[in-house]
Design a protein around this motif. Sequence first.
Motif: not given
Lengths: 371, 128
Positions: A42-53, A198-210
């Motif tokens: 619900h947080a991703v659908r309504e607000d914002c969530g962050v995933f470790d990929l 991969y959620t169907g929402e507005l969203g971004y993926e960030l690839f950076v160093g550790a």
Amino acid sequence: MSEGRLRRTPLTDRHEAAGARMADFAGWAMPLDHGSVVAEHHAVREDCGVFDLGHLGSVSVTGPEADAVVQRALTVAVDRLAQGRSQYALCLDPNAGIIDDLLVYRLPWGLWTVPNAANLEAVLAALHAAREGRDAAVVEHGERVGCLAVQGPRSAEVLAEVGLDPGDLRFGRALPLPRDVDAPAPPPEGGVLARTGYTGELGYELFVGAQRTRELWDRLLDLGVQPAGLGARDTLRLEAGLPLHGNDLSVATDPVSARLQWATRLGGGFVGEQAAARLAEEGTPRRLIGVRATGRGVPRAGCAVHQGDREVGTLTSGTMSPTLGVGIGMGYLDRDVEVGAPVTIVVRGRSVPAEVVTPPFVRREAPGASA
Amino acid sequence: MSEIPADLRYSQDHEWVRVDGDRVTVGITDYAQDALGDVVFVDLPEAGSSVQAGQAFGEVESTKSVSDLYAPVSGTVVERNASLEANPELVNSSPYVQGWLVVLEVSDASALDELLDADGYQRLLDAA
């Protein structure tokens, strides 16, 4: 694989310290949830969530013949892949079996792709085979690369607050990070900010160093962004109608049955093209389609689907949709079972009535969401 | 740390039992609901059904998994918690009160003696 041998992302320590429910995912120690799959969903659908990929692969293909290598190994239409864009593509075997599905980006240093963790070795093998006799390099950037998916209607706003304002970056586009250098480099030395997800929402993926990954994770959590795990990633992608390799896609499936022909432009000369063309011409007996329960019950992968007395297919994914409050699933059903047709899903011996539907199950009207 | 109310009895299958004369209320423990994750669906037997100790009598599902519910004692279902149909998450938020599953009329009250008390259940969790 024993617990001690699992690979760790730059954030695994943080998940464990926070008490996340951890699991072995393709040999990586990954969070299933940070307390509640449904709350994270619900947080991703309504607000914002962050995933470790951080388990995703990160592979650059560079050199004068990089385009030819990628065009051979993947179903990408590489001549139509402009700078700063991405394409969804498949990696096929000679029988058009789906080895992996993945995004391919064109960035200042070359072509770059992010295979699924479980399929990284197979995709690398396909790229190296395609590289034979060509002037190109295939480089895997490995565990030093972190990836964060920041997803939800507030995602652009929170990224701006951590100094990564995506501006009007459109769906499927990518920017090298940092933006103020003359010679952008792949992560971990440089980075990528892409409007993908991969959620169907507005969203971004960030690839950076550790180290950058850890700093961004901490700042995003300070801003009230919900940490989310693979459980919510799965319920979100299923609601969005996005197939998952390992469930809905495998080497036993093909682009025609999976309704992914749009990602396989014929004529490129990719491995599996002849088989894909033959399947497209002859057709396949079944295709990947959605089911939505009209009665009580939760469809699961492996459930048979019946129409009357006839078995018409098998589900490859299923869950209770947190957004809709009904059971949803995807599976391969006979082509004569039309959208709108009533079917029954056999859930552990019990018949759950359902309707055939075309995914997505949840359609979001994010501004500029279409490519 | 799981909550284990002192006034309840417990089964090896992580169900709790509240005894009230020859009737018992049955639910799953705080430990069990936490292990399951978000409960999204509960399937319970109708009133009048009989259940056998140790046998599956229903199912509880989280977003990812399905678990059978095992009857802690034999008996007849007198009532089931109808509110779980619309609000299965009560099993998570209130496992010992609003998230109860069924009320059983017990056929053999001596079977209740075989259940664990709170200390015994705590030892079971400690050993896990």
